[in-house]
Design a protein around this motif. Structure first.
Motif, mmCIF file in Angstrom:
data_model
loop_
_atom_site.group_PDB
_atom_site.id
_atom_site.type_symbol
_atom_site.label_atom_id
_atom_site.label_comp_id
_atom_site.label_asym_id
_atom_site.label_seq_id
_atom_site.Cartn_x
_atom_site.Cartn_y
_atom_site.Cartn_z
ATOM 1 N N SER A 82 0.951 -1.144 -0.075
ATOM 2 C CA SER A 82 -0.029 0.081 0.064
ATOM 3 C C SER A 82 1.029 1.116 -0.002
ATOM 4 N N LEU A 83 0.538 2.484 -0.485
ATOM 5 C CA LEU A 83 1.226 3.595 -0.518
ATOM 6 C C LEU A 83 0.692 4.394 0.592
ATOM 7 N N PRO A 84 1.827 4.774 1.243
ATOM 8 C CA PRO A 84 1.690 5.841 2.629
ATOM 9 C C PRO A 84 1.488 7.066 2.013
ATOM 10 N N ILE A 85 0.571 7.852 2.885
ATOM 11 C CA ILE A 85 0.120 9.206 2.564
ATOM 12 C C ILE A 85 0.542 9.938 3.996
ATOM 13 N N PHE A 86 1.490 11.027 3.893
ATOM 14 C CA PHE A 86 1.921 11.465 4.954
ATOM 15 C C PHE A 86 1.284 12.923 5.025
ATOM 16 N N ARG A 87 1.191 13.456 5.952
ATOM 17 C CA ARG A 87 0.423 14.812 6.309
ATOM 18 C C ARG A 87 1.077 15.736 7.021
ATOM 19 N N SER A 88 1.200 17.035 6.737
ATOM 20 C CA SER A 88 1.882 18.215 7.531
ATOM 21 C C SER A 88 0.796 19.007 7.584
ATOM 22 N N THR A 89 0.625 19.600 9.058
ATOM 23 C CA THR A 89 -0.106 20.744 9.248
ATOM 24 C C THR A 89 0.676 22.011 9.521
ATOM 25 N N ASP A 90 1.836 22.140 9.106
ATOM 26 C CA ASP A 90 2.805 23.168 9.737
ATOM 27 C C ASP A 90 3.631 23.533 8.213
ATOM 28 N N GLY A 91 3.100 23.600 7.118
ATOM 29 C CA GLY A 91 3.505 24.104 5.907
ATOM 30 C C GLY A 91 4.915 23.303 5.457
ATOM 31 N N GLY A 92 4.754 21.722 5.963
ATOM 32 C CA GLY A 92 5.882 20.912 5.545
ATOM 33 C C GLY A 92 6.952 20.922 6.429
ATOM 34 N N ALA A 93 6.855 21.475 7.796
ATOM 35 C CA ALA A 93 8.384 21.489 8.733
ATOM 36 C C ALA A 93 8.268 19.988 9.160
ATOM 37 N N THR A 94 7.020 19.722 9.779
ATOM 38 C CA THR A 94 6.749 18.103 10.500
ATOM 39 C C THR A 94 5.691 17.275 9.514
ATOM 40 N N TRP A 95 5.877 16.045 9.553
ATOM 41 C CA TRP A 95 5.200 15.122 8.974
ATOM 42 C C TRP A 95 4.941 13.896 9.826
ATOM 43 N N LYS A 96 3.783 13.570 9.414
ATOM 44 C CA LYS A 96 3.288 12.282 10.044
ATOM 45 C C LYS A 96 2.561 11.210 9.120
ATOM 46 N N GLU A 97 2.884 9.956 9.004
ATOM 47 C CA GLU A 97 2.090 9.145 8.250
ATOM 48 C C GLU A 97 0.702 9.025 8.660
ATOM 49 N N TYR A 98 -0.253 9.489 7.869
ATOM 50 C CA TYR A 98 -1.706 9.661 8.024
ATOM 51 C C TYR A 98 -2.666 8.545 7.792
ATOM 52 N N ILE A 99 -2.455 8.045 6.630
ATOM 53 C CA ILE A 99 -3.250 6.824 6.043
ATOM 54 C C ILE A 99 -2.493 6.058 5.169
ATOM 55 N N ARG A 100 -3.044 4.980 4.849
ATOM 56 C CA ARG A 100 -2.256 4.140 3.629
ATOM 57 C C ARG A 100 -3.497 4.300 2.362
ATOM 58 N N PHE A 101 -2.983 4.455 1.167
ATOM 59 C CA PHE A 101 -3.902 4.255 -0.229
ATOM 60 C C PHE A 101 -3.613 2.683 -0.330
ATOM 61 N N TYR A 102 -4.746 2.064 0.009
ATOM 62 C CA TYR A 102 -4.925 0.765 -0.225
ATOM 63 C C TYR A 102 -5.553 0.242 -1.429
ATOM 64 N N ASP A 103 -5.258 -0.895 -2.002
ATOM 65 C CA ASP A 103 -6.134 -1.453 -3.052
ATOM 66 C C ASP A 103 -7.193 -2.119 -2.358
ATOM 67 N N LYS A 104 -8.603 -1.808 -2.649
ATOM 68 C CA LYS A 104 -9.705 -2.342 -1.780
ATOM 69 C C LYS A 104 -10.488 -3.327 -2.949
ATOM 70 N N VAL A 105 -10.156 -3.534 -4.108
ATOM 71 C CA VAL A 105 -10.946 -4.311 -4.950
ATOM 72 C C VAL A 105 -9.953 -5.505 -5.660
ATOM 73 N N ASN A 106 -8.753 -5.428 -5.855
ATOM 74 C CA ASN A 106 -8.318 -6.326 -6.674
ATOM 75 C C ASN A 106 -7.564 -7.520 -5.916
#
Ligand SMILES: *[C@@H]1O[C@H](CO)[C@@H](O)[C@H](O)[C@H]1NC(C)=O
Length: 389
Positions: A82-106
């Motif tokens: 799955s592909l990790p999606i990271f999120r920053s709420t401070d303009g890119g200064a700090t990041w956390k993994e937020y969610i995975r982009f999963y294949d849900k059908v194949n």
């Protein structure tokens, strides 16, 4: 896709290929102040035991609350991937993994080439602001592939499958003749969503570039060619498209790969993103005396020109193995590509995006996830800088 065996060649043509020790030094982690300019900030550093290239192919997004998302391919041992999606709420200064982009059908995993897009208008039963995510879903044995589209209506907390954009009967690998599909890029145009991608399924071409359109996010039109070389071994690849509000021109970049070519970045200009096939192509060559080109996996955006009051703007492009960006005015004439150093790590399919900071200023967000063959330095890194001009 072309897995670049062109490193030596590209570096021979460039002044800017850094030794890997310089790259390693440039991506050390450090404290960064929120909503400032910075370079080469580490979003994610992969474990050392992952397969080369460990990370690749960065993509970003900014949501209306100014939060930033960043994603990339990972070469982790997981199956399914799955592909990790990271999120920053401070303009890119700090990041956390937020969610995975999963294949849900194949049941295969989501493996390659994520792309994130905010719907600019209500469309296909989804509200403006909905996040669309596209990726190439491929089983571990690389036997086949779907390019699939998902939607998030809750700011990337969850993504749900909408439809298959394309099917590749495989194998999903680079050799000509293998019926692979790669590298989707989305753009809204006149009430349609256009999905551009690379296509190895046509027996007449090693690879060509095509698009398909939808009016409802579920049904996709027959494909239309955008770039197909007049010889079998051509491998034009990796479409991205930008639009100038000033000149009303669409510019499409692609890598001109194949046995007779060296992946020099080329581009086409058209009045419509649906008619690139008939537009001539030219290489991007810097208009200084060095006459440098980027090679491989380009990306292009357009933004208003810093300080301009007449609506004029600039195209900003980049490619692999050159950390610089190439800037052009709204006409995108071949002699007007100005090469500008920005001190950000280069990368395979390095993503460019204009973001808005808390003061409403426009900034350039650059995201790299490294290259093939850089096992000691690959990481997902971002930089934020003033829009170059
Ligand atoms: C290069 O192109 C830029 C526009 O992007 C233009 O302003 C500049 O004058 C050009 N330089 C040369 C040497 O032609």
């Amino acid at each position: 896709m072309t897995i670049l065996a062109h490193f030596t060649l590209a570096c021979a043509a460039l002044a800017s290929c850094l030794p890997s020790s310089a790259l390693a030094a440039s991506i050390d982690s450090r404290a960064i102040s929120p909503w400032t300019n910075f370079n080469n900030n580490v979003v994610f550093r992969p474990p050392a035991d992952w397969t080369d290239p460990r990370t690749l192919y960065a993509r970003t997004l900014q949501l209306s609350d100014k939060s930033l998302l960043a994603t990339c391919e990972i070469y982790a041992p997981d199956d399914p991937l799955s592909l990790p999606i990271f999120r920053s709420t401070d303009g890119g200064a700090t990041w956390k993994e937020y969610i995975r982009f999963y294949d849900k059908v194949n049941g295969w995993g989501m493996r390659y080439q994520p792309f994130l897009y905010v719907l600019p208008q209500d469309f296909g039963g989804y509200k403006a602001g909905t996040i669309l995510a596209v990726g190439t879903s491929v089983p571990k044995d690389l036997s086949q592939a779907y390019i699939d589209i998902y939607a998030s209506t809750d700011k990337a907390k969850t993504f749900n499958f909408i439809s298959h954009i394309a099917y590749g009967p495989g194998p999903e690998t680079v050799p000509n003749g293998n019926k692979a599909i790669w590298e989707a890029f989305l753009l809204m145009y006149q009430g349609k969503l256009v999905a551009f991608y690379s296509d190895q399924r046509d027996p007449n071409y090693g690879q060509k570039l095509v698009h398909t359109t939808t009016t409802n996010l579920r049904d996709w039109s027959p494909i239309v060619d955008d770039v197909a070389m007049p010889y079998y071994d051509g491998r034009p690849g990796m479409t991205t498209v930008a639009y100038s509000k000033k000149s009303k021109k669409y510019v499409m970049t692609f890598e001109n790969c194949g046995s007779e070519k060296n992946c020099q970045v080329n581009y086409k200009v058209s009045d419509s993103p649906l008619t690139f096939a008939s537009a001539p192509y030219s290489p991007i060559v810097s208009n200084d005396t060095a006459q440098v080109s980027p090679y491989g996996s380009p990306y292009i955006i357009w933004t208003s020109k810093p300080g301009a009051t007449d609506g004029s703007g600039i195209f900003i492009a980049n490619g692999n193995y050159d950390a610089s960006v190439y800037i052009n005015d709204d006409r995108a004439l071949p002699q007007n590509w100005k090469r500008v150093s920005i001190n950000q790590k280069d990368g395979y399919s390095r993503a460019l995006r204009i973001i808005s900071n808390t003061k409403g200023q426009q900034k350039l967000l650059v995201a790299s996830a490294g290259n093939f063959g850089e096992p000691d330095t690959n990481a997902l890194t971002v930089g934020v800088l003033d829009v170059p001009s």
